[in-house]
Scaffold this motif. Structure first.
Motif, PDB file in Angstrom:
ATOM      1  N   ILE A 269     -20.207 -25.798  -9.180  1.00  0.00           N
ATOM      2  CA  ILE A 269     -19.671 -26.427  -8.251  1.00  0.00           C
ATOM      3  C   ILE A 269     -18.512 -26.164  -7.042  1.00  0.00           C
ATOM      4  CG2 ILE A 269     -17.968 -28.891  -7.119  1.00  0.00           C
ATOM      5  CD1 ILE A 269     -19.790 -30.027 -10.195  1.00  0.00           C
ATOM      6  N   VAL A 270     -17.773 -25.037  -7.426  1.00  0.00           N
ATOM      7  CA  VAL A 270     -16.591 -24.246  -6.787  1.00  0.00           C
ATOM      8  C   VAL A 270     -17.303 -22.978  -5.900  1.00  0.00           C
ATOM      9  CG1 VAL A 270     -14.528 -22.938  -7.150  1.00  0.00           C
ATOM     10  CG2 VAL A 270     -15.134 -24.758  -9.278  1.00  0.00           C
ATOM     11  N   ASP A 271     -18.587 -22.887  -6.390  1.00  0.00           N
ATOM     12  CA  ASP A 271     -18.868 -21.092  -5.834  1.00  0.00           C
ATOM     13  C   ASP A 271     -19.779 -22.130  -5.114  1.00  0.00           C
ATOM     14  OD1 ASP A 271     -20.268 -19.381  -5.575  1.00  0.00           O
ATOM     15  OD2 ASP A 271     -22.686 -20.142  -6.322  1.00  0.00           O
ATOM     16  N   ARG A 272     -20.717 -23.669  -4.569  1.00  0.00           N
ATOM     17  CA  ARG A 272     -20.904 -24.266  -3.445  1.00  0.00           C
ATOM     18  C   ARG A 272     -19.375 -24.387  -2.955  1.00  0.00           C
ATOM     19  NH1 ARG A 272     -25.291 -28.112  -6.513  1.00  0.00           N
ATOM     20  NH2 ARG A 272     -27.142 -26.698  -7.023  1.00  0.00           N
ATOM     21  N   PHE A 273     -18.712 -24.828  -2.842  1.00  0.00           N
ATOM     22  CA  PHE A 273     -17.099 -25.284  -2.268  1.00  0.00           C
ATOM     23  C   PHE A 273     -16.865 -24.026  -1.297  1.00  0.00           C
ATOM     24  CE2 PHE A 273     -12.936 -25.461  -2.012  1.00  0.00           C
ATOM     25  CZ  PHE A 273     -13.064 -25.999  -0.624  1.00  0.00           C
ATOM     26  N   PHE A 274     -16.657 -22.467  -2.128  1.00  0.00           N
ATOM     27  CA  PHE A 274     -16.055 -21.704  -1.444  1.00  0.00           C
ATOM     28  C   PHE A 274     -17.454 -20.709  -0.840  1.00  0.00           C
ATOM     29  CE2 PHE A 274     -12.968 -20.309  -5.256  1.00  0.00           C
ATOM     30  CZ  PHE A 274     -12.196 -21.316  -4.277  1.00  0.00           C
ATOM     31  N   ASP A 275     -19.134 -20.914  -0.852  1.00  0.00           N
ATOM     32  CA  ASP A 275     -19.409 -20.021  -0.003  1.00  0.00           C
ATOM     33  C   ASP A 275     -19.084 -21.384   1.420  1.00  0.00           C
ATOM     34  OD1 ASP A 275     -21.496 -19.285   0.299  1.00  0.00           O
ATOM     35  OD2 ASP A 275     -22.851 -21.238   0.432  1.00  0.00           O
ATOM     36  N   THR A 276     -19.271 -23.302   1.550  1.00  0.00           N
ATOM     37  CA  THR A 276     -19.037 -23.383   2.974  1.00  0.00           C
ATOM     38  C   THR A 276     -17.919 -23.504   3.490  1.00  0.00           C
ATOM     39  OG1 THR A 276     -19.789 -25.084   1.444  1.00  0.00           O
ATOM     40  CG2 THR A 276     -18.535 -26.210   2.884  1.00  0.00           C
ATOM     41  N   ILE A 277     -16.685 -22.893   2.832  1.00  0.00           N
ATOM     42  CA  ILE A 277     -15.716 -22.737   3.945  1.00  0.00           C
ATOM     43  C   ILE A 277     -15.193 -20.808   3.933  1.00  0.00           C
ATOM     44  CG2 ILE A 277     -14.216 -24.911   3.039  1.00  0.00           C
ATOM     45  CD1 ILE A 277     -12.874 -22.399   1.139  1.00  0.00           C
ATOM     46  N   ARG A 278     -16.931 -20.076   3.261  1.00  0.00           N
ATOM     47  CA  ARG A 278     -17.204 -18.992   3.758  1.00  0.00           C
ATOM     48  C   ARG A 278     -15.536 -18.166   2.907  1.00  0.00           C
ATOM     49  NH1 ARG A 278     -18.871 -20.896   8.152  1.00  0.00           N
ATOM     50  NH2 ARG A 278     -20.882 -20.499   9.137  1.00  0.00           N
ATOM     51  N   ALA A 279     -15.610 -18.194   2.015  1.00  0.00           N
ATOM     52  CA  ALA A 279     -14.283 -17.228   1.017  1.00  0.00           C
ATOM     53  C   ALA A 279     -14.689 -16.241   1.055  1.00  0.00           C
ATOM     54  CB  ALA A 279     -14.035 -17.758  -0.742  1.00  0.00           C
ATOM     55  N   GLU A 280     -14.129 -14.884   0.686  1.00  0.00           N
ATOM     56  CA  GLU A 280     -14.095 -14.333   0.356  1.00  0.00           C
ATOM     57  C   GLU A 280     -14.641 -13.287  -1.176  1.00  0.00           C
ATOM     58  OE1 GLU A 280     -12.621  -9.660   0.723  1.00  0.00           O
ATOM     59  OE2 GLU A 280     -11.570 -10.668   0.997  1.00  0.00           O
ATOM     60  N   VAL A 281     -16.184 -13.364  -1.348  1.00  0.00           N
ATOM     61  CA  VAL A 281     -16.508 -13.326  -2.782  1.00  0.00           C
ATOM     62  C   VAL A 281     -15.885 -11.744  -3.030  1.00  0.00           C
ATOM     63  CG1 VAL A 281     -18.529 -12.584  -4.199  1.00  0.00           C
ATOM     64  CG2 VAL A 281     -18.264 -14.228  -2.797  1.00  0.00           C
ATOM     65  N   LEU A 282     -15.120 -11.108  -3.374  1.00  0.00           N
ATOM     66  CA  LEU A 282     -15.186  -9.980  -4.316  1.00  0.00           C
ATOM     67  C   LEU A 282     -15.923  -8.909  -5.864  1.00  0.00           C
ATOM     68  CD1 LEU A 282     -10.881 -10.006  -4.785  1.00  0.00           C
ATOM     69  CD2 LEU A 282     -12.395  -9.531  -2.430  1.00  0.00           C
ATOM     70  N   TYR A 283     -16.426 -10.313  -6.491  1.00  0.00           N
ATOM     71  CA  TYR A 283     -17.311  -9.722  -7.637  1.00  0.00           C
ATOM     72  C   TYR A 283     -18.244 -10.817  -7.870  1.00  0.00           C
ATOM     73  CZ  TYR A 283     -19.009  -8.291 -11.893  1.00  0.00           C
ATOM     74  OH  TYR A 283     -20.100  -7.724 -12.990  1.00  0.00           O
ATOM     75  N   SER A 284     -19.273 -11.030  -8.033  1.00  0.00           N
ATOM     76  CA  SER A 284     -20.358 -12.102  -8.474  1.00  0.00           C
ATOM     77  C   SER A 284     -21.018 -11.117  -9.907  1.00  0.00           C
ATOM     78  CB  SER A 284     -20.837 -12.259  -7.734  1.00  0.00           C
ATOM     79  OG  SER A 284     -21.805 -13.110  -7.862  1.00  0.00           O
ATOM     80  N   GLY A 285     -20.458 -11.794 -10.918  1.00  0.00           N
ATOM     81  CA  GLY A 285     -21.511 -11.447 -12.056  1.00  0.00           C
ATOM     82  C   GLY A 285     -21.418 -12.232 -12.995  1.00  0.00           C
ATOM     83  N   TYR A 286     -21.215 -11.843 -14.628  1.00  0.00           N
ATOM     84  CA  TYR A 286     -21.109 -12.701 -15.703  1.00  0.00           C
ATOM     85  C   TYR A 286     -19.428 -13.211 -14.944  1.00  0.00           C
ATOM     86  CZ  TYR A 286     -20.231 -14.729 -19.953  1.00  0.00           C
ATOM     87  OH  TYR A 286     -20.553 -15.302 -21.138  1.00  0.00           O
ATOM     88  N   GLN A 287     -18.725 -13.040 -14.369  1.00  0.00           N
ATOM     89  CA  GLN A 287     -17.285 -13.760 -13.742  1.00  0.00           C
ATOM     90  C   GLN A 287     -17.729 -13.987 -12.281  1.00  0.00           C
ATOM     91  OE1 GLN A 287     -14.897 -10.460 -15.571  1.00  0.00           O
ATOM     92  NE2 GLN A 287     -13.785 -11.565 -16.515  1.00  0.00           N
ATOM     93  N   LYS A 288     -17.128 -14.814 -11.586  1.00  0.00           N
ATOM     94  CA  LYS A 288     -17.408 -14.436  -9.887  1.00  0.00           C
ATOM     95  C   LYS A 288     -15.963 -14.614  -9.916  1.00  0.00           C
ATOM     96  CE  LYS A 288     -19.318 -15.835  -6.292  1.00  0.00           C
ATOM     97  NZ  LYS A 288     -20.888 -16.346  -5.755  1.00  0.00           N
ATOM     98  N   VAL A 289     -15.720 -13.839  -8.499  1.00  0.00           N
ATOM     99  CA  VAL A 289     -13.798 -13.200  -8.170  1.00  0.00           C
ATOM    100  C   VAL A 289     -14.108 -13.674  -6.693  1.00  0.00           C
ATOM    101  CG1 VAL A 289     -12.198 -12.031  -7.865  1.00  0.00           C
ATOM    102  CG2 VAL A 289     -13.709 -12.158 -10.393  1.00  0.00           C
ATOM    103  N   TRP A 290     -13.359 -14.280  -6.092  1.00  0.00           N
ATOM    104  CA  TRP A 290     -12.864 -15.073  -5.142  1.00  0.00           C
ATOM    105  C   TRP A 290     -11.923 -14.320  -4.271  1.00  0.00           C
ATOM    106  CZ3 TRP A 290     -15.187 -18.870  -8.289  1.00  0.00           C
ATOM    107  CH2 TRP A 290     -16.551 -18.821  -8.226  1.00  0.00           C
ATOM    108  N   ARG A 291     -11.204 -14.886  -2.973  1.00  0.00           N
ATOM    109  CA  ARG A 291     -10.100 -14.272  -2.135  1.00  0.00           C
ATOM    110  C   ARG A 291     -10.037 -15.122  -1.155  1.00  0.00           C
ATOM    111  NH1 ARG A 291      -7.928  -8.851  -1.705  1.00  0.00           N
ATOM    112  NH2 ARG A 291      -9.547  -8.860  -0.951  1.00  0.00           N
ATOM    113  N   ILE A 292      -8.640 -16.240  -1.714  1.00  0.00           N
ATOM    114  CA  ILE A 292      -8.502 -17.493  -0.568  1.00  0.00           C
ATOM    115  C   ILE A 292      -7.913 -16.706   0.744  1.00  0.00           C
ATOM    116  CG2 ILE A 292      -7.582 -19.518  -0.335  1.00  0.00           C
ATOM    117  CD1 ILE A 292     -10.104 -18.881  -2.327  1.00  0.00           C
ATOM    118  N   SER A 293      -8.756 -17.697   1.406  1.00  0.00           N
ATOM    119  CA  SER A 293      -7.905 -16.492   3.217  1.00  0.00           C
ATOM    120  C   SER A 293      -7.674 -17.776   3.557  1.00  0.00           C
ATOM    121  CB  SER A 293      -9.038 -15.855   4.233  1.00  0.00           C
ATOM    122  OG  SER A 293      -9.783 -17.077   4.328  1.00  0.00           O
ATOM    123  N   VAL A 294      -6.962 -18.712   3.563  1.00  0.00           N
ATOM    124  CA  VAL A 294      -6.341 -20.327   3.972  1.00  0.00           C
ATOM    125  C   VAL A 294      -4.958 -20.204   3.751  1.00  0.00           C
ATOM    126  CG1 VAL A 294      -8.163 -21.562   3.985  1.00  0.00           C
ATOM    127  CG2 VAL A 294      -6.693 -21.567   1.706  1.00  0.00           C
TER     128      VAL A 294
END
Length: 294
Positions: A269-294
């Motif tokens: 669910i978090v992934d879908r939300f961050f995709d909608t607000i275009r959060a920066e994806v730093l890494y996607s694998g066994y873990q997923k890492v985003w950076r917030i720009s808001v």
């Protein structure tokens, strides 16, 4: 007297060795079993003794818990060291690791132990280098010491990194045994909170604790047959942490791309939300890492 003891042992079904054991050994076993040392010896001497079950019973008993707390809550020099210094041996690292800076230690000792999480953690720490005195919040702390491939020993890693960068760590867990492991492993840079993660994240935000440099969400175990409860819980954590987010905050969710589920896992669910607000994806694998720009 020896003959009488043997005769009595036969009549009662106990081993003669139980009655003739040295008094100091029985006293030791009494301390571990709240006075049941003789009964313990009788069980051990039984032909059908389940030693593993007996050991587990003793380890979870009230007497051992009391002894452990007495040992750990002392205020002598050893007791103070236990709560102020990180314990590298406890998490399975050689003593030389304590002399390394974090980056060298990660490359030499940690990366090879982290398995499927190695690249995710490397990404996290590279991104954290942009933060001065990083404030790190984690839900779901180090549970079993030395279990690097199983859970990544994340709390110990964050503690090591924050010590070097003059930062601080807060880790939250509802399991007192996990909290105990984190306390034993980490230095006084890390504060542990035994509580529900959603309520605690909301309280930290309300108290003006943010913004955090990193929020690492890994609190609710993923059920491969029913992943939605974990995904819902982690989305609730994100909502509770809203006041702890700021420009540049890094957010990571563990157990993201897990076979045979594929991408989603705890972070569905978090992934879908961050995709909608275009959060920066730093890494996607066994873990997923985003950076917030808001």
């Amino acid at each position: 007297m020896a003959e009488i003891r043997k005769s009595t042992a036969k009549k009662t079904g106990r081993s003669a060795a139980t009655d003739t054991f040295p008094a100091h050994v029985l006293a030791f076993l009494d301390r571990l079993t709240d006075g049941a040392g003789k009964a313990l010896l009788a069980r051990i001497n039984s032909q059908n003794a389940d030693i593993e079950a007996i050991v587990r019973e003793i380890a979870s008993g009230a007497a051992v818990e009391e002894l452990a707390k007495l040992a750990r809550t002392g205020t002598d020099a050893d007791g103070i060291a236990w709560v102020t210094q990180a314990d590298y041996d406890y998490v399975g690292l050689p003593s030389e690791a304590a002399d390394c800076d974090f980056r060298s230690g990660f490359d030499i000792y940690l990366r090879e132990r982290l398995g499927k999480r190695a690249d995710g953690f490397a990404t996290i720490f590279e991104a954290l280098d942009q933060h001065e005195a990083p404030f790190i919040i984690e839900t779901g702390c180090l549970r079993v010491p030395r279990n690097w491939d199983g859970d990544g020993q994340s709390t110990f890693q964050f503690d090591w990194y924050a010590r070097e960068r003059r930062g601080r760590v807060i880790t939250i867990d509802v399991n007192p045994q996990s909290i105990d492991s984190a306390r034993r492993a980490c230095s006084s840079v890390t504060s542990t909170i035994l509580n529900d993660s959603v309520a605690t994240l909301d309280a930290l935000g309300a108290a003006g604790m943010g913004p955090a440099a990193l929020i690492y969400l890994d609190s609710f175990d993923l059920d491969l047959d029913n992943p939605m409860p974990s995904a819902i819980h982690h989305s609730m954590e994100l909502m509770a942490a809203r006041r702890l987010l700021g420009p540049g905050t890094i957010l990571c969710i563990d157990d993201f791309d897990v076979a045979p589920l594929g991408p989603g896992g705890k972070g569905l669910i978090v992934d879908r939300f961050f995709d909608t607000i275009r959060a920066e994806v730093l890494y996607s694998g066994y873990q997923k890492v985003w950076r917030i720009s808001v």
